[in-house]
Design a protein around this motif. Structure first.
Motif, PDB file in Angstrom:
ATOM      1  N   CYS A  73      98.765  60.714  34.956  1.00  0.00           N
ATOM      2  CA  CYS A  73      98.599  61.745  33.934  1.00  0.00           C
ATOM      3  C   CYS A  73      98.605  61.115  32.540  1.00  0.00           C
ATOM      4  N   PRO A  93     100.025  70.005  28.808  1.00  0.00           N
ATOM      5  CA  PRO A  93     100.020  69.368  27.500  1.00  0.00           C
ATOM      6  C   PRO A  93      99.104  68.153  27.338  1.00  0.00           C
ATOM      7  N   CYS A  98      99.696  67.757  37.596  1.00  0.00           N
ATOM      8  CA  CYS A  98     100.821  66.874  37.279  1.00  0.00           C
ATOM      9  C   CYS A  98     102.136  67.631  37.456  1.00  0.00           C
ATOM     10  N   CYS A 108     105.079  66.876  36.318  1.00  0.00           N
ATOM     11  CA  CYS A 108     106.110  66.729  35.285  1.00  0.00           C
ATOM     12  C   CYS A 108     106.108  67.871  34.283  1.00  0.00           C
ATOM     13  N   HIS A 109     104.976  68.120  33.641  1.00  0.00           N
ATOM     14  CA  HIS A 109     104.951  69.221  32.673  1.00  0.00           C
ATOM     15  C   HIS A 109     103.751  70.127  32.882  1.00  0.00           C
ATOM     16  N   GLY A 110     103.093  69.976  34.037  1.00  0.00           N
ATOM     17  CA  GLY A 110     102.086  70.948  34.426  1.00  0.00           C
ATOM     18  C   GLY A 110     100.665  70.725  33.935  1.00  0.00           C
ATOM     19  N   SER A 111     100.336  69.540  33.417  1.00  0.00           N
ATOM     20  CA  SER A 111      98.927  69.314  33.042  1.00  0.00           C
ATOM     21  C   SER A 111      98.049  69.409  34.277  1.00  0.00           C
ATOM     22  N   HIS A 124      99.391  62.474  29.795  1.00  0.00           N
ATOM     23  CA  HIS A 124     100.402  62.999  28.871  1.00  0.00           C
ATOM     24  C   HIS A 124     101.549  62.004  28.721  1.00  0.00           C
ATOM     25  N   MET A 125     102.314  61.794  29.790  1.00  0.00           N
ATOM     26  CA  MET A 125     103.431  60.853  29.684  1.00  0.00           C
ATOM     27  C   MET A 125     103.546  59.962  30.913  1.00  0.00           C
ATOM     28  N   GLY A 126     102.459  59.872  31.652  1.00  0.00           N
ATOM     29  CA  GLY A 126     102.424  58.851  32.691  1.00  0.00           C
ATOM     30  C   GLY A 126     102.976  59.213  34.048  1.00  0.00           C
ATOM     31  N   CYS A 127     103.110  60.460  34.383  1.00  0.00           N
ATOM     32  CA  CYS A 127     103.509  60.816  35.758  1.00  0.00           C
ATOM     33  C   CYS A 127     102.292  60.713  36.679  1.00  0.00           C
TER      34      CYS A 127
HETATM   35 FE1  FES Z   1     101.860  64.947  33.146  1.00  0.00          FE
HETATM   36 FE2  FES Z   1     103.566  65.485  31.208  1.00  0.00          FE
HETATM   37  S1  FES Z   1     103.347  63.646  32.303  1.00  0.00           S
HETATM   38  S2  FES Z   1     102.108  66.760  32.114  1.00  0.00           S
END
Ligand code: FES
Length: 458
Positions: free
Chosen positions: A415, A450, A433, A435-438, A417-420
């Motif tokens: 992802c 996000p 994703c 982690c935060h739903g992207s 956003h922050m690498g999940c």
């Molecule tokens: Fe994927 Fe934040 S790391 S939405």
């Protein structure tokens, strides 16, 4: 593939144009769901110069994929709210959501809105005990609920808890109508306008098409507030994906139903352009945590056929809903150090009334009007009490899924956003994703934030 009944039966309207020049405004809203539109409407009515930016088309996100219930019966919630926040705050939550429902009733017309009883039902002794506790909370708070035993559904119910004469809406037509009213009041709306960068100190936004927006106040009504949330709400929101299927029906139901037992089920009908549709939902999981998601649609399809004697579904869709750890959404200034940046999120699947209630709270803050719910919905509130555990669980999820952002090519892309690590959602054909739903389309482009940058699929 996602095929929402609401989006397929939206009013045929001329799309709003994309932003094609640099602009300035008092308030810029990012996110064109009901939340963003309600903010635009309330602020424009106050004479504020407001711009709303949507990266896709209005209402194509959470609102266009919801169940369309505009009610104060938010599943089992009031007994927990009293326990967590006390009587006065629980009553305040009820009052602001009731006011939101009344607002919806004040302008909706035609197939946009219909009265329906809201009914919780149990099929087990434990569920019935929960309903009785919820009824006690109703009594204490002055909510007009009635306990009963049976319902019009072809199910054996042990108990029901009914609020008469609540509301159900066609969320997209309803939102389109409110957008029209916002524009009449002076709001400027732009679709296909993707904000890719923010400089919050300079109060500047930059779009993918290289245009700048200079704002005095910013409201983030994106699903999971983009970039600005790094290090703040990231640990305090969990994201769930739930599935809905509809089938043609002959008779409308009088009520809209939710089971309190597992598996959770939500049932309603809707009448659109002379046709009745039956909606069944409740299958859900933490976003991005499952691959073989078709199983959820299959379960709904089987129940439509076996229990409700309906033909296989003609529409199916899924929605993504962030929840806060303590049942109350986040609506307000993001922090005291940035009092001009507001967020609105975490509706816990009850976004239709809560987004309107949150828009009232934020717009009142911006125009300097007192609103008793500001502290209750404040994003920087503390005191999670017994719900802290859930917050910690969410943190654990983030840490477990976080890869450190290294782009190591595996069968699941990372992802942006922050690498999940994302997971392939087979039924909806998206990379999700956890982690935060992207969410990302098959080709890697961003479907929901996000994240703002596409996946590297090379
Ligand atoms: Fe994927 Fe934040 S790391 S939405």
């Amino acid at each position: 593939m996602n095929n929402s009944l609401w989006l397929q039966t939206a009013y045929k309207k001329k799309p709003f144009p994309p932003l094609d020049k640099d602009v300035t405004c008092d308030v810029c809203i990012i996110g064109g769901g009901l939340s963003g539109i309600a903010n635009a409407y309330f602020l424009a009515k106050e004479g504020i110069d407001v711009i709303l930016l949507e990266k896709d088309t209005l209402l194509s996100g959470a609102t266009g994929n919801s169940t369309g219930k505009l009610t104060v019966q938010h599943d089992l919630v009031y007994a927990d709210l009293i326990k967590q926040f006390g009587h006065d705050h629980a009553k305040l939550y009820y009052d602001v959501n009731r006011k939101a429902m009344d607002f919806g009733r004040s302008f909706a017309e035609g197939d946009e809105l219909r009265s329906a009883d809201s009914v919780l039902f149990s099929q087990s002794r434990y569920g019935t005990e929960q309903l009785k506790a919820e009824k006690q909370a109703y009594d204490v708070l002055g909510i007009p609920g009635q306990l009963g035993r049976s319902s019009e559904l072809p199910l054996k119910t042990d108990a029901t808890l009914t609020i008469l004469n609540e509301t159900q809406i066609h969320p997209v037509r309803f939102g389109q109508h409110l957008a029209e009213l916002a524009v009449k009041a002076g709001a400027r709306i732009f679709e296909q306008t993707d904000v890719q960068l923010m400089d919050l100190k300079k109060r500047l936004l930059y779009t993918a098409n290289k245009h700048e927006i200079q704002f005095r106040n910013l409201i983030l009504c994106t699903h999971y507030p983009i970039e600005a949330l790094r290090g703040l709400q990231i640990l305090k929101l969990s994201v769930n994906r739930s599935y809905i299927a509809s089938a043609p029906a002959n008779m409308p139901l009088q009520g809209q139903y939710i089971s309190v037992d597992k598996p959770k089920r939500s049932v309603r009908t809707v009448h659109i352009d002379g046709k009745t549709h039956f909606l069944l939902s409740g299958e859900a999981h933490v976003a991005g945590m499952e691959k073989e998601t078709h199983i959820h649609y299959e379960r709904l399809s089987t129940e439509l056929k076996d229990i409700y004697q309906l033909e296989p579904f003609n529409y199916r869709w899924s929605a993504q809903d962030p929840s806060t750890p303590d049942l109350i959404p986040y609506a307000g200034a993001i922090s005291t150090s940035m009092p001009y940046v507001f967020i609105s999120t975490g509706y816990r699947k009850w976004g239709l009334t809560n987004s309107i209630a949150s828009a009232r709270i934020i717009s009142d803050q911006i125009v300097g009007r007192e609103n008793k719910a500001i502290a209750l919905y404040a994003p920087d509130r503390t005191g999670f009490g017994s719900f802290l555990l859930q917050a910690l669980r969410n943190t654990g999820l983030v840490l477990k899924e976080f890869t450190g952002g290294h782009i190591t090519r595996t069968d699941s892309p990372i992802c942006t956003h922050m690498g999940c690590r994302t997971r392939w959602n087979e039924a909806d054909q998206t990379w999700d994703c956890p982690c935060h739903g992207s969410r990302f389309r098959n080709d890697g482009s961003v479907l929901e934030g996000p994240a703002t940058k596409p996946l590297d699929l090379s």
